[in-house]
Design a protein around this motif. Sequence first.
Motif, PDB file in Angstrom:
ATOM      1  N   LEU A 165       0.823  -1.211   0.000  1.00 31.13           N
ATOM      2  CA  LEU A 165       0.000   0.000   0.000  1.00 31.13           C
ATOM      3  C   LEU A 165       0.858   1.262   0.000  1.00 31.13           C
ATOM      4  N   PHE A 166       2.119   1.149   0.443  1.00 38.47           N
ATOM      5  CA  PHE A 166       3.068   2.260   0.336  1.00 38.47           C
ATOM      6  C   PHE A 166       3.646   2.338  -1.074  1.00 38.47           C
ATOM      7  N   TYR A 167       3.805   1.165  -1.699  1.00 38.99           N
ATOM      8  CA  TYR A 167       4.512   1.088  -2.980  1.00 38.99           C
ATOM      9  C   TYR A 167       3.624   1.479  -4.153  1.00 38.99           C
ATOM     10  N   ASP A 168       2.418   0.934  -4.216  1.00 39.74           N
ATOM     11  CA  ASP A 168       1.503   1.266  -5.311  1.00 39.74           C
ATOM     12  C   ASP A 168       0.077   0.916  -4.892  1.00 39.74           C
ATOM     13  N   ALA A 169      -0.643   1.913  -4.412  1.00 33.65           N
ATOM     14  CA  ALA A 169      -2.034   1.723  -4.005  1.00 33.65           C
ATOM     15  C   ALA A 169      -2.994   2.376  -4.992  1.00 33.65           C
ATOM     16  N   SER A 170      -2.557   2.510  -6.245  1.00 27.53           N
ATOM     17  CA  SER A 170      -3.363   3.228  -7.235  1.00 27.53           C
ATOM     18  C   SER A 170      -4.707   2.560  -7.489  1.00 27.53           C
ATOM     19  N   ALA A 171      -4.793   1.243  -7.261  1.00 28.64           N
ATOM     20  CA  ALA A 171      -6.043   0.527  -7.503  1.00 28.64           C
ATOM     21  C   ALA A 171      -6.864   0.326  -6.234  1.00 28.64           C
ATOM     22  N   CYS A 172      -6.340   0.816  -5.100  1.00 34.82           N
ATOM     23  CA  CYS A 172      -7.082   0.663  -3.834  1.00 34.82           C
ATOM     24  C   CYS A 172      -6.770   1.821  -2.884  1.00 34.82           C
ATOM     25  N   PRO A 173      -6.996   3.067  -3.308  1.00 34.87           N
ATOM     26  CA  PRO A 173      -6.635   4.224  -2.479  1.00 34.87           C
ATOM     27  C   PRO A 173      -7.328   4.246  -1.126  1.00 34.87           C
ATOM     28  N   GLN A 174      -8.542   3.726  -1.056  1.00 38.62           N
ATOM     29  CA  GLN A 174      -9.245   3.733   0.231  1.00 38.62           C
ATOM     30  C   GLN A 174      -8.575   2.800   1.237  1.00 38.62           C
ATOM     31  N   LEU A 175      -8.042   1.691   0.762  1.00 37.27           N
ATOM     32  CA  LEU A 175      -7.325   0.787   1.660  1.00 37.27           C
ATOM     33  C   LEU A 175      -6.041   1.439   2.165  1.00 37.27           C
ATOM     34  N   LYS A 176      -5.359   2.153   1.282  1.00 36.34           N
ATOM     35  CA  LYS A 176      -4.156   2.878   1.708  1.00 36.34           C
ATOM     36  C   LYS A 176      -4.501   3.893   2.779  1.00 36.34           C
ATOM     37  N   GLU A 177      -5.567   4.645   2.577  1.00 35.78           N
ATOM     38  CA  GLU A 177      -5.973   5.660   3.550  1.00 35.78           C
ATOM     39  C   GLU A 177      -6.317   5.028   4.895  1.00 35.78           C
ATOM     40  N   ALA A 178      -6.981   3.876   4.846  1.00 38.35           N
ATOM     41  CA  ALA A 178      -7.362   3.197   6.086  1.00 38.35           C
ATOM     42  C   ALA A 178      -6.132   2.757   6.870  1.00 38.35           C
ATOM     43  N   GLN A 179      -5.129   2.195   6.169  1.00 35.56           N
ATOM     44  CA  GLN A 179      -3.908   1.798   6.874  1.00 35.56           C
ATOM     45  C   GLN A 179      -3.184   3.015   7.422  1.00 35.56           C
ATOM     46  N   GLU A 180      -3.141   4.101   6.662  1.00 36.64           N
ATOM     47  CA  GLU A 180      -2.461   5.314   7.116  1.00 36.64           C
ATOM     48  C   GLU A 180      -3.104   5.843   8.392  1.00 36.64           C
ATOM     49  N   THR A 181      -4.435   5.866   8.426  1.00 36.03           N
ATOM     50  CA  THR A 181      -5.144   6.356   9.608  1.00 36.03           C
ATOM     51  C   THR A 181      -4.840   5.479  10.811  1.00 36.03           C
ATOM     52  N   TRP A 182      -4.896   4.179  10.602  1.00 37.02           N
ATOM     53  CA  TRP A 182      -4.604   3.232  11.678  1.00 37.02           C
ATOM     54  C   TRP A 182      -3.156   3.361  12.149  1.00 37.02           C
ATOM     55  N   LEU A 183      -2.213   3.459  11.202  1.00 29.16           N
ATOM     56  CA  LEU A 183      -0.797   3.541  11.554  1.00 29.16           C
ATOM     57  C   LEU A 183      -0.505   4.802  12.354  1.00 29.16           C
ATOM     58  N   GLU A 184      -1.074   5.917  11.934  1.00 33.45           N
ATOM     59  CA  GLU A 184      -0.846   7.172  12.651  1.00 33.45           C
ATOM     60  C   GLU A 184      -1.355   7.065  14.089  1.00 33.45           C
ATOM     61  N   GLU A 185      -2.483   6.405  14.265  1.00 40.59           N
ATOM     62  CA  GLU A 185      -3.013   6.211  15.612  1.00 40.59           C
ATOM     63  C   GLU A 185      -2.064   5.353  16.452  1.00 40.59           C
ATOM     64  N   GLN A 186      -1.561   4.279  15.860  1.00 43.10           N
ATOM     65  CA  GLN A 186      -0.640   3.396  16.581  1.00 43.10           C
ATOM     66  C   GLN A 186       0.648   4.121  16.971  1.00 43.10           C
ATOM     67  N   LEU A 187       1.216   4.871  16.035  1.00 49.91           N
ATOM     68  CA  LEU A 187       2.472   5.574  16.303  1.00 49.91           C
ATOM     69  C   LEU A 187       2.277   6.693  17.316  1.00 49.91           C
ATOM     70  N   SER A 188       1.165   7.394  17.220  1.00 56.17           N
ATOM     71  CA  SER A 188       0.882   8.479  18.164  1.00 56.17           C
ATOM     72  C   SER A 188       0.722   7.938  19.574  1.00 56.17           C
ATOM     73  N   ARG A 189       0.032   6.811  19.704  1.00 57.96           N
ATOM     74  CA  ARG A 189      -0.155   6.218  21.029  1.00 57.96           C
ATOM     75  C   ARG A 189       1.171   5.740  21.602  1.00 57.96           C
ATOM     76  N   ALA A 190       2.027   5.173  20.746  1.00 55.85           N
ATOM     77  CA  ALA A 190       3.334   4.712  21.220  1.00 55.85           C
ATOM     78  C   ALA A 190       4.185   5.883  21.678  1.00 55.85           C
ATOM     79  N   ALA A 191       4.138   6.983  20.931  1.00 50.62           N
ATOM     80  CA  ALA A 191       4.940   8.159  21.276  1.00 50.62           C
ATOM     81  C   ALA A 191       4.452   8.817  22.557  1.00 50.62           C
ATOM     82  N   ALA A 192       3.145   8.748  22.800  1.00 44.92           N
ATOM     83  CA  ALA A 192       2.558   9.432  23.953  1.00 44.92           C
ATOM     84  C   ALA A 192       2.484   8.556  25.193  1.00 44.92           C
ATOM     85  N   ALA A 193       2.874   7.290  25.064  1.00 45.77           N
ATOM     86  CA  ALA A 193       2.661   6.346  26.161  1.00 45.77           C
ATOM     87  C   ALA A 193       3.366   6.761  27.443  1.00 45.77           C
TER      88      ALA A 193
END
Length: 316
Positions: A165-193
Motif C-alpha cells: 500500500l506504500f509502494y503502489d495503491a493506485s487501484a485501492c486508495p481507500q485501503l491505503k488511507e485506512a492503513q495510514e489512519t490506523w498507523l498514525e493512531e498506533q504511532l501516536s499512542r506509542a509516542a505518547a505512552a
Amino acid sequence: MAESVDIFLRAKHRTFNGLTEDAEREWTGPFCFIQAADPQLGLMKAWRDGDCDGGGDEWAEEVELTKQAVEAVNQLRPRPRFMVLCGDLVHAMPDTPFREGQERDLKAALKGADPSIPLVFVSGNHDLGNTPTPGTVEQYCSEWGDDYFSFWVGGVLCLVLNSQLFYDASACPQLKEAQETWLEEQLSRAAAASSSTEPKPKHVLVFQHIPLYLKTPDEEDDYFNLQRAVRQNLLDRFKKAGVKAVFSGHYHRNAGGCHDGLDMVVSSAIGCQLGGDTHGVRVVVVTADSIVHRYHSLEQLRAGGVDQDLRKLLQA
C-alpha cells in the motif's frame, strides 16, 4: 476457506499463547523470536528457467526448505516467542495458475510448527499483486489473516504493515488511507505512552515486506526499496514514535543499516537466493536495552542452534 494452519492474529480479539494482550504488555525479561522471509514457493525453478513472470510450476524445493526451517526453529531452546514470515509466501500472483496449489502446500509445510511458537504472516507483493486491488487484499486476508495489525509480546509493541500500500495503491486508495489512519493512531499512542496512563512499550518493532532502504536512507529508488519520499516520511514518523527496528524481506539477500537509532533489517530468503547468502532465517534477541539479531543458515541452526553469544543474552 481452504485447508489452513493455525494462523496467529487472524481477528481483532487476539491472544498470545493463551495470554491476554494486557498480560503481554508487561516486560518480563529477555526473549527471542524468529524473522523469516520469502519462502516464495515456485520461484527457484522459475528463476533458473528465466521465466519469473510466467513460471513457477514446481515448488518441491521450497516446500522442503520450509519444512527444514520449521524443524530447526522447533528444536530451539529457549523457544522463540513467535516466528514471523515477512512476505512473499508464494510466487504465483493472485488469480494465476499454481496459486492455489502453492498456498495449500505452504500451509501443509507450516503445520509442523510447534503450537507454542505462533506464526505471524506479513503480506508481500506476490501475495497481493504488484498493484493490489480490494479483491486481492481480501483474498489474502481470507487465507492468511489481516494485512496490517498490531500485537504485544513480552512488553514489546509489534506493528505488521502492508508495504504494498506504500509502494503502489493506485487501484485501492481507500485501503491505503485506512492503513495510514490506523498507523498514525498506533504511532501516536506509542509516542505518547510515557506521558499517559497506557503502558509504555519497552520497544516498538515494525514488520513489512519491502524494505525502506537496502543500504542507506538516501539511496535511489529501486524495485527492492520504497520510493524516497515515502521512505523519508515513514522514517521520520517511526523515529518520532521510538521505533527501534524495521524487519523486512523482498531482496532475497541480507542487507540493511542503522541510522539515527533506527535499525533497517533486510533478511534473505528461506527460498530462492539472489545473492551469496544461504537459505536461512534471522534470530532476534530482545533485551531491555537493545534488539540484537543475526542471520543463521538453516543448516547452521539445525546443527548448532542459536549462536552462544546470543544465548547468553537470553540468560541475562
